[in-house]
Design a protein around this motif. Structure first.
Motif, PDB file in Angstrom:
ATOM      1  N   SER A  16      14.446 -27.743 -21.375  1.00  0.00           N
ATOM      2  CA  SER A  16      13.924 -27.960 -22.734  1.00  0.00           C
ATOM      3  C   SER A  16      15.014 -27.937 -23.797  1.00  0.00           C
ATOM      4  O   SER A  16      14.784 -28.366 -24.927  1.00  0.00           O
ATOM      5  N   GLN A  17      16.200 -27.475 -23.442  1.00  0.00           N
ATOM      6  CA  GLN A  17      17.279 -27.332 -24.420  1.00  0.00           C
ATOM      7  C   GLN A  17      18.318 -28.452 -24.339  1.00  0.00           C
ATOM      8  O   GLN A  17      19.101 -28.636 -25.270  1.00  0.00           O
ATOM      9  N   LEU A  18      18.317 -29.196 -23.235  1.00  0.00           N
ATOM     10  CA  LEU A  18      19.335 -30.227 -23.022  1.00  0.00           C
ATOM     11  C   LEU A  18      18.883 -31.569 -23.583  1.00  0.00           C
ATOM     12  O   LEU A  18      17.683 -31.840 -23.675  1.00  0.00           O
ATOM     13  N   PRO A  19      19.840 -32.439 -23.944  1.00  0.00           N
ATOM     14  CA  PRO A  19      19.474 -33.764 -24.445  1.00  0.00           C
ATOM     15  C   PRO A  19      18.814 -34.602 -23.363  1.00  0.00           C
ATOM     16  O   PRO A  19      19.132 -34.467 -22.174  1.00  0.00           O
ATOM     17  N   SER A  20      17.886 -35.464 -23.759  1.00  0.00           N
ATOM     18  CA  SER A  20      17.192 -36.314 -22.781  1.00  0.00           C
ATOM     19  C   SER A  20      17.969 -37.589 -22.481  1.00  0.00           C
ATOM     20  O   SER A  20      17.734 -38.236 -21.458  1.00  0.00           O
ATOM     21  N   SER A  21      18.888 -37.962 -23.365  1.00  0.00           N
ATOM     22  CA  SER A  21      19.691 -39.168 -23.155  1.00  0.00           C
ATOM     23  C   SER A  21      20.590 -39.010 -21.931  1.00  0.00           C
ATOM     24  O   SER A  21      21.343 -38.027 -21.841  1.00  0.00           O
ATOM     25  N   PRO A  22      20.547 -39.951 -20.967  1.00  0.00           N
ATOM     26  CA  PRO A  22      21.413 -39.845 -19.775  1.00  0.00           C
ATOM     27  C   PRO A  22      22.890 -39.756 -20.124  1.00  0.00           C
ATOM     28  O   PRO A  22      23.635 -39.011 -19.473  1.00  0.00           O
ATOM     29  N   GLU A  23      23.317 -40.500 -21.148  1.00  0.00           N
ATOM     30  CA  GLU A  23      24.726 -40.489 -21.539  1.00  0.00           C
ATOM     31  C   GLU A  23      25.144 -39.112 -22.041  1.00  0.00           C
ATOM     32  O   GLU A  23      26.184 -38.575 -21.649  1.00  0.00           O
ATOM     33  N   LYS A  24      24.324 -38.536 -22.914  1.00  0.00           N
ATOM     34  CA  LYS A  24      24.654 -37.217 -23.456  1.00  0.00           C
ATOM     35  C   LYS A  24      24.521 -36.143 -22.384  1.00  0.00           C
ATOM     36  O   LYS A  24      25.267 -35.160 -22.374  1.00  0.00           O
ATOM     37  N   LEU A  25      23.586 -36.341 -21.473  1.00  0.00           N
ATOM     38  CA  LEU A  25      23.367 -35.360 -20.416  1.00  0.00           C
ATOM     39  C   LEU A  25      24.598 -35.248 -19.523  1.00  0.00           C
ATOM     40  O   LEU A  25      24.971 -34.145 -19.105  1.00  0.00           O
ATOM     41  N   GLU A  26      25.231 -36.366 -19.249  1.00  0.00           N
ATOM     42  CA  GLU A  26      26.395 -36.373 -18.367  1.00  0.00           C
ATOM     43  C   GLU A  26      27.571 -35.595 -18.950  1.00  0.00           C
ATOM     44  O   GLU A  26      28.460 -35.153 -18.218  1.00  0.00           O
ATOM     45  N   THR A  27      27.610 -35.431 -20.264  1.00  0.00           N
ATOM     46  CA  THR A  27      28.723 -34.718 -20.901  1.00  0.00           C
ATOM     47  C   THR A  27      28.522 -33.201 -20.903  1.00  0.00           C
ATOM     48  O   THR A  27      29.434 -32.468 -21.298  1.00  0.00           O
ATOM     49  N   GLN A  28      27.353 -32.741 -20.456  1.00  0.00           N
ATOM     50  CA  GLN A  28      27.077 -31.307 -20.497  1.00  0.00           C
ATOM     51  C   GLN A  28      27.881 -30.563 -19.428  1.00  0.00           C
ATOM     52  O   GLN A  28      27.817 -30.888 -18.247  1.00  0.00           O
ATOM     53  N   GLN A  29      28.626 -29.579 -19.874  1.00  0.00           N
ATOM     54  CA  GLN A  29      29.380 -28.750 -18.948  1.00  0.00           C
ATOM     55  C   GLN A  29      28.493 -27.606 -18.438  1.00  0.00           C
ATOM     56  O   GLN A  29      27.439 -27.318 -19.006  1.00  0.00           O
ATOM     57  N   LEU A  30      28.926 -26.976 -17.374  1.00  0.00           N
ATOM     58  CA  LEU A  30      28.159 -25.868 -16.820  1.00  0.00           C
ATOM     59  C   LEU A  30      27.936 -24.777 -17.858  1.00  0.00           C
ATOM     60  O   LEU A  30      26.855 -24.187 -17.942  1.00  0.00           O
ATOM     61  N   SER A  31      28.947 -24.526 -18.677  1.00  0.00           N
ATOM     62  CA  SER A  31      28.825 -23.491 -19.710  1.00  0.00           C
ATOM     63  C   SER A  31      27.736 -23.845 -20.720  1.00  0.00           C
ATOM     64  O   SER A  31      27.011 -22.956 -21.199  1.00  0.00           O
ATOM     65  N   ASN A  32      27.597 -25.145 -21.041  1.00  0.00           N
ATOM     66  CA  ASN A  32      26.532 -25.572 -21.949  1.00  0.00           C
ATOM     67  C   ASN A  32      25.159 -25.314 -21.347  1.00  0.00           C
ATOM     68  O   ASN A  32      24.217 -24.888 -22.046  1.00  0.00           O
ATOM     69  N   MET A  33      25.044 -25.556 -20.051  1.00  0.00           N
ATOM     70  CA  MET A  33      23.759 -25.369 -19.383  1.00  0.00           C
ATOM     71  C   MET A  33      23.395 -23.890 -19.289  1.00  0.00           C
ATOM     72  O   MET A  33      22.236 -23.509 -19.472  1.00  0.00           O
ATOM     73  N   VAL A  34      24.385 -23.062 -19.010  1.00  0.00           N
ATOM     74  CA  VAL A  34      24.134 -21.616 -18.962  1.00  0.00           C
ATOM     75  C   VAL A  34      23.703 -21.120 -20.334  1.00  0.00           C
ATOM     76  O   VAL A  34      22.763 -20.330 -20.466  1.00  0.00           O
ATOM     77  N   LEU A  35      24.377 -21.596 -21.381  1.00  0.00           N
ATOM     78  CA  LEU A  35      24.023 -21.200 -22.736  1.00  0.00           C
ATOM     79  C   LEU A  35      22.598 -21.634 -23.069  1.00  0.00           C
ATOM     80  O   LEU A  35      21.829 -20.875 -23.674  1.00  0.00           O
ATOM     81  N   ALA A  36      22.235 -22.859 -22.670  1.00  0.00           N
ATOM     82  CA  ALA A  36      20.877 -23.351 -22.909  1.00  0.00           C
ATOM     83  C   ALA A  36      19.857 -22.481 -22.182  1.00  0.00           C
ATOM     84  O   ALA A  36      18.795 -22.155 -22.728  1.00  0.00           O
ATOM     85  N   ALA A  37      20.176 -22.092 -20.944  1.00  0.00           N
ATOM     86  CA  ALA A  37      19.263 -21.240 -20.175  1.00  0.00           C
ATOM     87  C   ALA A  37      19.098 -19.878 -20.833  1.00  0.00           C
ATOM     88  O   ALA A  37      17.980 -19.354 -20.937  1.00  0.00           O
TER      89      ALA A  37
END
Length: 211
Positions: A16-37
């Motif tokens: 629910s915190q990550l961008p839905s755009s495939p292009e923007k999603l590909e730029t997400q680093q693991l640290s961004n995902m942990v922060l979102a979680a």
């Protein structure tokens, strides 16, 4: 905990915190995902504690305004018990938030990239959401996907995405969703998740029987 299970959990908490755009999603680093979680868990903790505080206040108000009738005492005790359960749930969420970075670090072995699989799951859910929700609505009895609690809705979407688009065996996807539901859903959430996904599995097998 298995790396793929951690990746699935990370996808659930960050979806629910990550961008839905495939292009923007590909730029997400693991640290961004942990922060979102962690942000998702923090929001849930705040909401749960707010509900618990309101329940305690209601119990207090009832006691103060009552004539100490047995029914009022039972109701107040029920409210206090509910607030204690909610507070315990919030504490568990805090514990999960603290454990998550360490678990991901332990699981991020050379042979399996937690970030890659978590993003595959999120991408599949985002790209195929209309088809996934159509499957879910067909399996829900007198209910709709849009009316489900966010955590249950995302759990179901992830499991269906794994079954239909990521080649995960039905049994594995269902079992993993049930285990996550035990951690993050309500008291009977895992039974609900199990029932819906088993109906989807039966519908899928009926529509596409194996030769």
């Amino acid at each position: 905990m298995q790396p793929r299970r951690i990746a699935r959990e990370l996808a659930l908490l960050s979806l629910s915190q990550l961008p839905s755009s495939p292009e923007k999603l590909e730029t997400q680093q693991l640290s961004n995902m942990v922060l979102a979680a962690v942000r998702t868990l923090t929001t849930e903790v705040q909401d749960t504690l707010t509900t618990a505080a309101a329940e305690l206040q209601r119990a207090s108000d009832r006691l103060l305004s009552s004539e100490t009738r047995a029914s009022d005492l039972r109701t107040s005790r029920s409210m206090v018990d509910e607030s204690i359960q909610l507070t315990q749930s919030a504490i568990n969420r805090i514990g999960t938030a603290l454990e998550l970075p360490e678990l991901i670090q332990l699981a991020n072995q050379p042979e399996f990239d937690v970030r890659t699989y978590a993003l595959q799951v999120v991408r599949a859910v985002n790209i195929h959401r209309p088809e996934i929700d159509e499957q879910l609505n067909a399996a829900l009895v007198d209910w709709q996907v849009s009316r489900l609690a966010r955590i249950d809705r995302d759990l179901l979407r992830i499991a269906v995405a794994e079954i239909l688009y990521l080649g995960v065996p039905d049994r594995v996807a269902i079992n993993e969703a049930v285990e996550l539901a035990k951690r993050y859903s309500g008291d009977d959430g895992h039974r609900f998740i199990n029932g819906v996904l088993r109906r989807i599995s039966e519908q899928t097998q009926a529509a596409y029987p194996k030769s």
